[in-house]
Design a protein around this motif. Structure first.
Motif, mmCIF file in Angstrom:
data_model
loop_
_atom_site.group_PDB
_atom_site.id
_atom_site.type_symbol
_atom_site.label_atom_id
_atom_site.label_comp_id
_atom_site.label_asym_id
_atom_site.label_seq_id
_atom_site.Cartn_x
_atom_site.Cartn_y
_atom_site.Cartn_z
ATOM 1 N N PRO A 161 -10.666 13.986 18.971
ATOM 2 C CA PRO A 161 -12.198 13.534 19.537
ATOM 3 C C PRO A 161 -12.029 13.555 21.350
ATOM 4 C CG PRO A 161 -11.758 12.023 17.901
ATOM 5 C CD PRO A 161 -10.948 12.220 18.318
ATOM 6 N N VAL A 175 -13.742 19.326 20.444
ATOM 7 C CA VAL A 175 -12.981 18.176 19.942
ATOM 8 C C VAL A 175 -11.205 19.806 20.107
ATOM 9 C CG1 VAL A 175 -11.541 17.816 18.010
ATOM 10 C CG2 VAL A 175 -14.360 17.685 17.917
ATOM 11 N N GLN A 224 -15.199 9.141 15.765
ATOM 12 C CA GLN A 224 -15.104 10.403 15.752
ATOM 13 C C GLN A 224 -13.857 10.529 14.757
ATOM 14 O OE1 GLN A 224 -17.210 13.488 14.219
ATOM 15 N NE2 GLN A 224 -14.645 14.239 13.506
ATOM 16 N N CYS A 275 -16.694 9.384 20.283
ATOM 17 C CA CYS A 275 -14.933 9.605 20.392
ATOM 18 C C CYS A 275 -14.530 9.013 19.440
ATOM 19 C CB CYS A 275 -14.350 9.221 21.740
ATOM 20 S SG CYS A 275 -14.480 10.563 22.972
#
Lengths: 197, 422
Positions: free
Chosen positions: B278, A6, B294, B291
């Motif tokens: 993400p 991230v 998140q 993705c």
């Protein structure tokens, strides 16, 4: 989220005028290619010559100072009432440089009689559909495209709807000022008043 | 042209076949065996997994997809042509109907582009509310994606759960604008109106309940062995290809490119909010899934920050050439009355110029390329639809996979056909 990084995202500074990176590079390496520059809303539009389009875009994609690697859109703008010495269509390309976080707009001008532009399919895989859409709606022909055909409209559609002389709205309505026309229409058995010819 | 019913039907079908490069004469059957032993199979446009009306023509070797040719345009409505005959404020409701799962984001993109042409800023409160509403819309859109893409792979429960949560967000839409989906709430110069009392509590309820719901979803799906088998290593698109196809949004980030317009070219003051973008590593269906899952949590983070800092004040621009004056002003001021009349009858007149303004919609880069000739209607308005570019990458993602995987891959790029066809 095992293995899935991230990140904070890219926070490169946005240059003052979008597209100035491309302009500076072109001025330095291909000064003759830029015919005109327009700035509007802090965004640069570079008008380039049709014969140099492929070279210009290739340079902007590959040069390490530019890297305009993402094709954003292709479209056209129709100016039927432009001054007689200016071509009718602006073919517009927008490219984004992900590494340098910049956007540039490139314009190629073509006439109604010769609406041809070289295809950029070989440079960007995503150009295929964008060019087909512009062909479909404006009738701009992309020379060298492997399969240039309509994409949004049915294959037997006639005309190119986004041209300004393609009227899709505003059919005549009967009013006092066109009463003669309306009465004439009403007498014809096969059409309803207000229907276009 | 006079034709009998049967003839008309055949003709439509032949036309459709010609559109995707098939033999228009051979219209008797959907599947054709080609000379080299492969089979052409028609999938859609009314296939449940195509999320609207997408037609695919698949060249199959057994069950393996050798080539996939999408045929789009079934929902083409000519919005861009309609824009040219409507004043700027009349165009706003059209934007809702393009990406109909993210109406507020479409409104926002258009409003920002016109505001850029006009050179105006919106008040602080409008800016914060725009952020809250677009993030709520992003969550609602991702919830639909979550439910439907899981259902495409045979899991029906996530669909029911996702719809339950999405309903809360639609209730908020209805509460503030009177409409659940096509809200047209974000207008040029600000918002349609201020949010009513109780809005903050409703959004707070979302913030309180959603994280628990997301945990529930992840428990159901994320580590589910069947789901992982169906998605890991499926529909891979490399970083280079993703960029060359012009992919954006979670479909681009799933391939490991951390490009999000909210971070890269912030609008609406997104730079003031702390949130993560993400990204995936392999660019497969599973990465795109992670993705988006998140991203929903990150959206909640943004909403939480915006809600806590939400300032008081007006929600529309004070520029009377752009937004109508309040009712009480019209009663007392002749000038306001004139402004109101001019705005309703003529609309606003942005100065001559062009702009390409893009926002990060739920699906990726949603851009409006507007050419203004100084009149009250856009001379040309091109919508850069994220789904259009994302779908263009589908053939390269499906090559070599099974038909059943094609369904999973379509789900993972989260297209809305209204957005593709416009």
């Amino acid at each position: 989220m095992g293995g899935h990084g991230v990140t904070e995202g890219r926070e490169a500074a946005v240059s003052e005028v979008a597209g100035s990176r491309a302009r500076d590079l072109l001025r330095r390496l291909m000064p003759a290619s830029i015919l005109e520059e327009h700035e509007s809303c802090s965004e640069l539009t570079l008008v380039v010559d049709r014969s140099e389009l492929v070279e210009v875009v290739k340079l902007l994609r590959d040069h390490h100072e530019a890297l305009y690697n993402l094709p954003v859109l292709v479209t056209a703008v129709d100016y039927p009432d432009r001054e007689p010495d200016l071509p009718r269509f602006d073919v517009v390309y927008v490219f984004r440089s992900l590494p340098f976080n910049d956007v540039v707009q490139i314009v190629v001008r073509v006439t109604e009689q010769d609406p041809h532009v070289p295809t950029l399919e070989d440079l960007f895989a995503g150009m295929d559909w964008h060019e087909r859409e512009t062909f479909d709606l404006f009738g701009i022909v992309f020379d060298g495209h492997h399969d240039l055909k309509r994409i949004l409209l049915p294959s037997d559609w006639e005309g190119h709807p986004l041209r300004k002389d393609y009227i899709s709205f505003g059919e005549p309505v009967a009013f006092t000022h066109n009463l003669d026309w309306a009465l004439q229409e009403a007498q014809r058995p096969d059409t309803m008043p207000g229907e276009m010819e | 042209m006079a034709r009998d019913n049967r003839g008309e039907e055949m003709d439509e079908f032949a036309r459709g076949r010609a559109a995707v490069g098939l033999d228009p004469e051979n219209s008797a059957i959907d599947a054709t065996r080609l000379e080299d032993g492969t089979m052409e199979l028609n999938m859609g446009p009314q296939h449940p997994s195509t999320h609207g009306v997408l037609r695919l023509v698949l060249d199959l070797d057994g069950e393996v997809v050798k080539e996939c040719r999408p045929d789009i345009g079934y929902l083409h409505t000519g919005f861009e042509k309609s824009f040219e005959s409507h004043t700027y404020w009349q165009c706003v409701p059209y934007t809702d109907r393009m990406d109909y799962l993210g109406p507020m984001l479409n409104n926002l993109g258009f409003a920002l582009a016109v505001e850029k042409l006009l050179g105006i800023e919106v008040p602080e409160r409008a800016r914060y509310l725009r952020v809250i509403l677009s993030e709520l819309t992003r969550v609602a859109s991702h919830l639909i994606w979550f439910g439907t893409s899981a259902m495409d792979m045979g899991a029906t429960s996530p669909f029911m759960y996702a719809w339950r949560e999405r309903e809360t967000i639609l209730d908020i839409n209805e509460f503030i604008s009177g409409v659940r989906m096509h809200t047209s709430f974000i207008r040029i110069g600000g918002l349609m109106a201020d949010v009513p009392d109780g809005f903050v509590e409703m959004v707070q309820h979302v913030l309180d309940t959603f994280p628990k719901a997301f945990d529930e979803y992840e428990l159901l799906v994320t580590n589910n062995p069947i789901f992982r088998d169906r998605t890991i290593g499926i529909g891979v698109i490399s970083r280079e290809d993703a960029v060359a196809y012009g992919l954006s949004g979670p479909s681009l980030r799933g391939s490991g490119i951390p490009y999000d317009l909210r971070k890269a070219q912030p609008y609406c003051g997104y730079e003031e909010f702390a949130f993560d973008v993400p990204i995936g590593t392999h660019g497969d269906v599973y990465d795109r899934y992670l993705c988006r899952m998140q991203e929903m949590r990150e959206s909640l983070k943004i909403i939480d920050q915006a809600l806590r800092r939400l300032p008081d004040g007006p929600v529309t621009s004070m520029n009377r050439k752009v937004s109508p004056p309040p009712r009480n002003e019209i009663n007392t001021s002749m000038e306001s009355l004139i402004n109101h009349f001019k705005l309703v009858t003529e609309g606003m007149h942005p100065p001559k110029g062009t702009t390409y303004t893009a926002i990060e919609s739920a699906r990726g880069e949603l851009g409006y390329y507007i050419v203004s000739d100084g009149s009250n209607r856009p001379y040309r308005c091109k919508v850069r639809a994220p789904s259009f570019s994302n779908l263009a990458g589908l053939p390269s993602m499906t090559r070599g996979h099974l038909i059943a995987d094609t369904v999973a891959i379509i789900g993972s790029i989260d297209i809305v056909l209204g957005d593709v066809d416009r």
